[in-house]
Design a protein around this motif. Sequence first.
Motif, PDB file in Angstrom:
ATOM      1  N   THR A 111       7.346  15.520 107.344  1.00  0.00           N
ATOM      2  CA  THR A 111       6.140  15.874 108.094  1.00  0.00           C
ATOM      3  C   THR A 111       6.063  15.074 109.393  1.00  0.00           C
ATOM      4  O   THR A 111       5.745  15.622 110.457  1.00  0.00           O
ATOM      5  CB  THR A 111       4.884  15.646 107.226  1.00  0.00           C
ATOM      6  N   GLU A 112       6.350  13.778 109.314  1.00  0.00           N
ATOM      7  CA  GLU A 112       6.354  12.936 110.520  1.00  0.00           C
ATOM      8  C   GLU A 112       7.355  13.453 111.550  1.00  0.00           C
ATOM      9  O   GLU A 112       7.045  13.553 112.742  1.00  0.00           O
ATOM     10  CB  GLU A 112       6.712  11.497 110.161  1.00  0.00           C
ATOM     11  N   LEU A 113       8.551  13.749 111.088  1.00  0.00           N
ATOM     12  CA  LEU A 113       9.586  14.247 112.004  1.00  0.00           C
ATOM     13  C   LEU A 113       9.219  15.616 112.561  1.00  0.00           C
ATOM     14  O   LEU A 113       9.436  15.894 113.748  1.00  0.00           O
ATOM     15  CB  LEU A 113      10.944  14.284 111.305  1.00  0.00           C
ATOM     16  N   GLN A 129       9.929  23.850 111.146  1.00  0.00           N
ATOM     17  CA  GLN A 129       9.791  23.485 109.738  1.00  0.00           C
ATOM     18  C   GLN A 129      10.330  24.606 108.867  1.00  0.00           C
ATOM     19  O   GLN A 129      10.117  25.786 109.129  1.00  0.00           O
ATOM     20  CB  GLN A 129       8.316  23.252 109.408  1.00  0.00           C
ATOM     21  N   GLY A 130      11.034  24.214 107.807  1.00  0.00           N
ATOM     22  CA  GLY A 130      11.515  25.152 106.803  1.00  0.00           C
ATOM     23  C   GLY A 130      11.004  24.736 105.445  1.00  0.00           C
ATOM     24  O   GLY A 130      10.118  23.885 105.338  1.00  0.00           O
ATOM     25  N   ASN A 131      11.579  25.301 104.406  1.00  0.00           N
ATOM     26  CA  ASN A 131      11.197  24.971 103.040  1.00  0.00           C
ATOM     27  C   ASN A 131      11.897  23.679 102.620  1.00  0.00           C
ATOM     28  O   ASN A 131      13.067  23.708 102.257  1.00  0.00           O
ATOM     29  CB  ASN A 131      11.549  26.127 102.103  1.00  0.00           C
ATOM     30  N   GLU A 132      11.203  22.562 102.722  1.00  0.00           N
ATOM     31  CA  GLU A 132      11.721  21.235 102.390  1.00  0.00           C
ATOM     32  C   GLU A 132      12.869  20.782 103.291  1.00  0.00           C
ATOM     33  O   GLU A 132      13.645  19.897 102.932  1.00  0.00           O
ATOM     34  CB  GLU A 132      12.129  21.149 100.918  1.00  0.00           C
ATOM     35  N   VAL A 133      12.985  21.397 104.461  1.00  0.00           N
ATOM     36  CA  VAL A 133      13.971  21.012 105.468  1.00  0.00           C
ATOM     37  C   VAL A 133      13.347  21.167 106.849  1.00  0.00           C
ATOM     38  O   VAL A 133      12.299  21.796 107.000  1.00  0.00           O
ATOM     39  CB  VAL A 133      15.264  21.874 105.412  1.00  0.00           C
ATOM     40  N   LEU A 134      14.018  20.612 107.839  1.00  0.00           N
ATOM     41  CA  LEU A 134      13.686  20.882 109.232  1.00  0.00           C
ATOM     42  C   LEU A 134      14.908  21.516 109.868  1.00  0.00           C
ATOM     43  O   LEU A 134      16.043  21.113 109.599  1.00  0.00           O
ATOM     44  CB  LEU A 134      13.333  19.586 109.976  1.00  0.00           C
TER      45      LEU A 134
END
Length: 174
Positions: A111-113, A129-134
């Motif tokens: 979230t910070e990134l 943002q993706g599902n548990e990835v960036l």
Amino acid sequence: MSEWVVLLRGINVGGINIKMADLRAALHAAGFGQIRTTLATGNVVLESPLDSDALKTEVEAVLAEAFGYRAWVIVSDVSALRAVVDSYPFDPEREGWHPYVVFGSNDEHLTELSALAAELDPDLERVAQGNEVLYWEVRKGSTTDSAFGKATAKAKYKATTTTRNLRTLVKVLA
């Protein structure tokens, strides 16, 4: 037995050198099956009856014992990784750009990134943002110099994130 993808963070850079044959041997000795590595950057596909949390703990322990370093890994099942690759929101073939996926095991850190996206120069890099990835795309030659590249390199994120080129992930899944 489930098939898992294990992504090792920070090997074969910064003094932690592990030959893929040695990595496969250590994982095999620990009881994992059908072990396959891709490239020399710590991309492993293996079979295990463990769930993802137990697998993460066990692989990190094996790496610490076999190679003498504090290991950090990200674990994903194959179908979830395929969904991550298929959901890449930018043009993965954009000329002059690198397509990356940042994996994380700490939602707060992702979230910070992710919050940095609004501050980035879109002529140099973009983050989504993706599902548990960036998802990150950055001009070739700017990966480590870019604002997002510098942010992901902070010690704070060392144990919780790892970045892979989308093309590498395609090879892992092949």
